[in-house]
Design a protein around this motif. Structure first.
Motif, mmCIF file in Angstrom:
data_model
loop_
_atom_site.group_PDB
_atom_site.id
_atom_site.type_symbol
_atom_site.label_atom_id
_atom_site.label_comp_id
_atom_site.label_asym_id
_atom_site.label_seq_id
_atom_site.Cartn_x
_atom_site.Cartn_y
_atom_site.Cartn_z
ATOM 1 N N GLU A 1 -60.702 -1.693 104.700
ATOM 2 C CA GLU A 1 -59.525 -2.217 104.005
ATOM 3 C C GLU A 1 -59.861 -2.331 102.528
ATOM 4 N N ALA B 1 -55.788 -0.935 96.249
ATOM 5 C CA ALA B 1 -55.973 0.500 96.014
ATOM 6 C C ALA B 1 -54.600 1.167 96.035
ATOM 7 N N ASP B 2 -54.222 1.760 94.919
ATOM 8 C CA ASP B 2 -52.888 2.348 94.789
ATOM 9 C C ASP B 2 -52.829 3.800 95.253
ATOM 10 N N ASN B 3 -53.860 4.553 94.969
ATOM 11 C CA ASN B 3 -53.854 5.985 95.222
ATOM 12 C C ASN B 3 -54.557 6.301 96.544
ATOM 13 N N GLN B 4 -53.771 6.433 97.614
ATOM 14 C CA GLN B 4 -54.343 6.660 98.940
ATOM 15 C C GLN B 4 -55.098 7.980 99.015
ATOM 16 N N GLU B 5 -54.601 9.002 98.332
ATOM 17 C CA GLU B 5 -55.264 10.311 98.357
ATOM 18 C C GLU B 5 -56.649 10.234 97.713
ATOM 19 N N ARG B 6 -56.762 9.508 96.608
ATOM 20 C CA ARG B 6 -58.057 9.345 95.942
ATOM 21 C C ARG B 6 -59.046 8.623 96.857
ATOM 22 N N VAL B 7 -58.571 7.579 97.513
ATOM 23 C CA VAL B 7 -59.429 6.821 98.433
ATOM 24 C C VAL B 7 -59.864 7.724 99.581
ATOM 25 N N ARG B 8 -58.945 8.462 100.142
ATOM 26 C CA ARG B 8 -59.257 9.355 101.258
ATOM 27 C C ARG B 8 -60.317 10.380 100.837
ATOM 28 N N THR C 1 -63.142 -1.492 93.911
ATOM 29 C CA THR C 1 -62.072 -2.337 94.433
ATOM 30 C C THR C 1 -62.598 -3.742 94.664
#
Length: 74
Positions: free
Chosen positions: A45, A49-56, A28
């Motif tokens: 922050e 980042a579009d995919n919150q689940e992937r980041v999590r 990112t």
């Protein structure tokens, strides 16, 4: 209790560095990661980042932080 406070600070520092490494691999642009003083929290922050689940999933990983109270017998 100073020893425990030092260990807590060291654990938070290690967690911060692990998260920084994981975020750097995420790719990112201009991520913001900072410790929130006095709270034991780390704020992250990730603009764009579009995919919150992937980041999590990336940030949670498999690491597990535990604190144990140790009794030392003399």
């Amino acid at each position: 209790m100073a020893i425990i406070d030092t260990e807590v600070e060291n654990a938070i520092d290690r967690s911060f560095n692990i998260l920084r490494t994981r975020i750097d691999r995420f790719g990112t642009s201009q991520p913001n990661i900072q410790r929130i003083a006095g709270s034991g929290r780390i704020q992250i922050e990730l603009p764009g980042a579009d995919n919150q689940e992937r980041v999590r999933n990336l940030l949670q990983g498999v690491a597990k932080l535990q604190f144990w109270e140790v009794l030392e017998l003399n």
